[in-house]
Design a protein around this motif. Structure first.
Motif, mmCIF file in Angstrom:
data_model
loop_
_atom_site.group_PDB
_atom_site.id
_atom_site.type_symbol
_atom_site.label_atom_id
_atom_site.label_comp_id
_atom_site.label_asym_id
_atom_site.label_seq_id
_atom_site.Cartn_x
_atom_site.Cartn_y
_atom_site.Cartn_z
ATOM 1 N N LEU B 43 0.868 -1.169 0.000
ATOM 2 C CA LEU B 43 0.000 0.000 0.000
ATOM 3 C C LEU B 43 0.907 1.222 0.000
ATOM 4 C CD1 LEU B 43 -2.716 1.500 0.432
ATOM 5 C CD2 LEU B 43 -2.250 1.361 2.863
ATOM 6 N N ILE B 61 -3.319 2.824 -4.735
ATOM 7 C CA ILE B 61 -3.446 1.361 -4.688
ATOM 8 C C ILE B 61 -3.228 0.779 -6.084
ATOM 9 C CG2 ILE B 61 -4.973 1.463 -2.691
ATOM 10 C CD1 ILE B 61 -7.310 0.953 -4.551
ATOM 11 N N ASP B 387 -6.825 -4.591 -3.914
ATOM 12 C CA ASP B 387 -6.473 -4.465 -5.329
ATOM 13 C C ASP B 387 -7.163 -5.494 -6.225
ATOM 14 O OD1 ASP B 387 -4.895 -2.448 -4.551
ATOM 15 O OD2 ASP B 387 -2.991 -3.449 -4.862
#
Lengths: 181, 388
Positions: B43, B61, B387
C-alpha cells in the motif's frame, strides 16, 4: 417493502421493479436517466443507505452501470442502474454525495472506460497510468449480450413508455437505436 | 520522494505529481510506502505534512492488482474457486463462500446440512486466524514486538487444523459448488474441540497484558474517530463500522447458511476510535469460538457435497444475482452475471478493505502522522483484497 418501493417517489425514473431477494440478492431495482443519478443518491443517503459498490456491465445497448446500496439497520439491497452509451460513455459522478463513490467510479473507468463527470480526482486507480486506456472488461460486439437477457427484470412497478431495455417481449435483434425508438 | 512541495519541480511519478499540484505553500509531501513496514505489503499513501500534522492524504493502490474479474471471463465457475483463495490471504474461506454462495443462489443449489456446519466451522476458524494476524501485526506497527509471537502460536494451531480438510494453510480453495471438498474427520473435530478451551484461556491473558496496557491505550484511544455518517458515505463495514456503534453484520442482517440457528452476539463499540475497532475484533474472536462450539454440538452426520454436484465444465444458468457474506474485514459481495455460456459473463467483487480504506483520506485530515499509521492499522487492511 411497502415503504421501500416509495423510496424514489417524485424522481424521474425509467424503470422500477421489486425483486425476489432470496433469489437475486436485490430487493428494489431502479433504472434512472443520467440526470436523476445524483438526486437518487441524495435520496438514498438521506434514508440511511450506504454504498456497497459500483460496477459496469458491457451489454449490446451500452454499459449498464449498477450502484448497489444496503442499509445498516434494515435488510435488503437497492440497485440503481444507469445506461452509458458505447460511443460516448459518460455519467454524472455521485462522489459529491457518497465520498466512497470516488474510487468505485475510477475503477469503472479503468475497466470499462465510463467517464464520471464531476469526480474530484478522476485518475486511474487500479491500472497503471501508462496503460490505463486498455479497458479490459469491455467486450467485443460478438460476445455482448442484451441487457434483458442476462439482467434481472423483477416485478415491474413502473416502466416509462419509451424505456424498453428490460421489456421482455421487445422485438429481438434490434440495435441500441431501435431499442430506444 | 521527499521534497518541499512549493519547489517548482516535484520529483516523482504520476500520482506524486497529481497529488502535489494541490499542495499548499511550505508543506512537505511524503510517500508512505509502497515499501513501508506499516503498510503490510504494497500500500502506498501520499501525505502532505505541515510539521507532524497531516494536511491531506491519498492512498495509491493497485500494486497488487491481478484483475481477478477478468479471469472470471475465461474460467468456468468451478475453475474460479482457486482465485477466491487468493483475493484475501487473511480470510480466504470467506471469499470461497461469497463466490460459491452466489453461484448456488443463482443456480438454486441446496447445500447438505452437514456441509453448512462444516462451512461455518472452517470460516469462523479462519476468521480467528485473520483477527490474530491483524492483532499481532497491528501491535507490531505500534511498537509492541512480543504479541505477534503469541498470535502466531495460536494461529499456527488453526492452520494445522485447517490443513487436514483443506490441504492448504493460507490460500484455501476448500469450498465447492454444493458443499465442501472434504468432510472434517474425527481427528480434526477432536483438534478443534481442544483448540476452543486453549484459545479461551489466551484471550484474558491478551486483555491483561496487551489490551489494558497504558502505552497501547495512549496510542489508540481517541485516535481516528469515525462517525457513523462517515462510515455510511464510504460504505465501511465489518469491525470498522461496528467499532462506530453500527450493529451491522451480514451473518445477522442478511442471514445465510445456518447462522440464524446459532447463538452469537454482534459486538459493537460506541467509542468510534481505533480502540473501538480493536475491542470489537477481540470480542469477535470469543464469539467465533462460541459459534464453532455450538456448530460442533449441532452438526448432523451426512454428506458434505450435494449429490450430482457441478462438474468443472458445468455452466452457470443464465441470470444475475448478488450474494454477500461477512468476512474478517467486513462485507464481501459477489455480483454474478451469467449468459449461460461456458464462462461467466461478469463477476464483480466487492472488497470490504477497499471501502474501509477509501475513508482514510477524509479521516486522516488533521491528525498526527504517527496517529495516521495507527488509524491505517486499525482498518485491518489486506492489500491483495483491496487491489483484487
Amino acid at each position: 417493502m411497502a415503504e421501500l418501493k416509495n423510496l424514489f417517489d417524485g424522481l424521474s425514473l425509467d424503470y422500477l421493479a421489486a425483486c425476489d431477494y432470496a433469489k437475486t440478492g436485490q430487493s428494489l431495482l431502479a433504472f434512472v436517466p443520467a440526470g436523476t443519478l445524483v438526486a437518487a443518491a441524495k435520496r438514498l443517503l438521506a434514508d440511511g443507505w450506504h454504498l456497497e459498490d459500483i460496477g459496469a456491465l458491457d451489454c449490446v445497448e451500452g454499459y449498464v452501470v449498477s450502484y448497489h446500496f444496503a442499509h445498516y439497520e434494515r435488510p435488503g439491497r437497492v440497485t440503481v442502474r444507469a445506461l452509458a452509451a458505447h460511443d460516448k460513455p459518460e455519467l454524472p459522478s455521485i462522489a459529491g454525495v457518497y465520498g466512497g463513490a470516488e474510487w468505485h467510479e475510477r475503477e469503472v473507468r479503468d475497466f470499462h472506460g465510463v467517464v464520471f463527470a464531476g469526480n474530484p480526482n478522476f485518475v486511474p486507480l487500479l491500472l497503471d497510468p501508462d496503460m490505463a486506456e486498455c479497458f479490459p472488461l469491455r467486450k467485443d460486439e460478438k460476445t455482448r449480450m442484451k441487457a434483458r437477457e442476462i439482467l434481472e427484470a423483477g416485478e415491474a412497478l413502473f416502466v416509462r413508455p419509451s424505456f424498453t431495455l428490460m421489456t421482455p417481449d421487445a422485438p429481438a435483434g434490434g440495435d441500441a437505436a431501435a431499442a430506444k425508438a | 520522494m521527499t521534497r518541499n512541495a512549493d519547489m517548482e519541480q516535484v520529483a516523482g511519478d504520476f500520482y506524486a505529481e497529481n497529488f502535489a499540484k494541490d499542495a499548499s505553500e511550505g508543506s512537505l509531501i511524503l510517500n508512505l510506502g509502497p515499501q513501508h513496514p506499516s503498510t503490510h505489503g504494497v500500500l502506498r499513501v501520499l501525505v502532505e505534512l505541515d510539521g507532524e500534522y497531516v494536511l491531506r492524504a491519498e492512498p495509491v493502490i493497485g500494486y497488487l492488482h491481478r484483475m481477478h474479474e477478468k479471469m472470471a471471463e475465461v474460467k468456468t465457475a468451478a475453475q474460479y474457486i482457486p482465485n477466491m483463495g487468493r483475493v484475501d490471504y487473511g480470510h480466504a474461506i470467506a471469499w470461497n463462500w461469497a463466490f460459491v454462495g452466489a453461484v448456488e443462489r443463482l443456480a438454486g443449489i441446496e447445500v447438505p446440512p452437514r456441509a453448512e456446519y462444516v462451512r461455518v466451522i472452517t470460516c469462523e476458524l479462519n476468521r480467528i486466524a485473520s483477527h490474530l494476524l491483524w492483532w499481532g501485526a497491528y501491535l507490531l506497527d505500534l511498537g509492541a514486538f512480543t504479541p505477534i509471537m503469541y498470535a502466531f502460536d495460536d494461529r499456527e494451531k488453526i492452520l494445522d487444523i485447517l490443513q487436514s480438510p483443506t490441504g492448504a494453510r493460507l490460500t484455501f480453495s476448500y469450498f465447492r459448488i454444493g458443499g465442501v471438498a472434504r468432510d472434517l474427520d474425527e481427528d480434526c473435530v477432536k483438534a478443534i474441540r481442544e483448540f476452543i478451551p486453549w484459545m479461551r484461556s489466551r484471550l484474558p491473558m491478551y486483555k491483561e497484558f496487551v489490551s489494558d496496557n497504558i502505552i497501547l491505550r495512549r496510542r489508540i484511544e481517541g485516535v481516528g474517530v469515525f462517525e457513523p455518517d462517515l462510515c455510511r458515505r464510504y460504505g465501511a463495514t465489518g469491525p470498522v463500522s461496528r467499532g462506530s456503534g453500527l450493529a451491522y453484520d451480514v451473518r445477522r442482517d442478511e442471514p445465510y447458511s445456518v447462522y440464524p440457528k446459532l447463538d452469537f452476539v454482534v459486538p459493537t463499540s460506541d467509542l468510534m476510535d481505533a480502540r473501538g475497532r480493536y475491542d470489537v475484533r477481540m470480542e469477535e474472536m470469543a464469539q467465533s469460538l462460541n459459534i464453532i462450539e455450538s456448530c460442533l454440538d449441532q452438526m448432523p452426520e451426512g454428506d458434505t457435497l450435494v449429490k450430482g454436484a457441478p462438474k468443472p465444465s458445468w455452466k452457470v444458468p443464465k441470470g444475475e444475482t448478488y450474494f454477500a457474506v461477512e468476512g474478517g474485514r467486513g462485507k464481501i459481495g459477489v455480483h454474478l452475471v451469467s449468459d449461460g455460456g461456458k464462462n461467466m459473463y461478469r463477476v464483480k467483487l466487492r472488497s470490504p478493505s477497499y471501502s474501509n480504506l477509501s475513508l482514510f483520506a477524509e479521516a486522516s485530515r488533521g491528525t498526527l502522522l504517527a496517529d495516521a499509521v495507527a488509524i491505517l492499522g486499525s482498518l485491518d487492511l489486506i492489500i491483495p483484497e483491496i487491489d483484487r
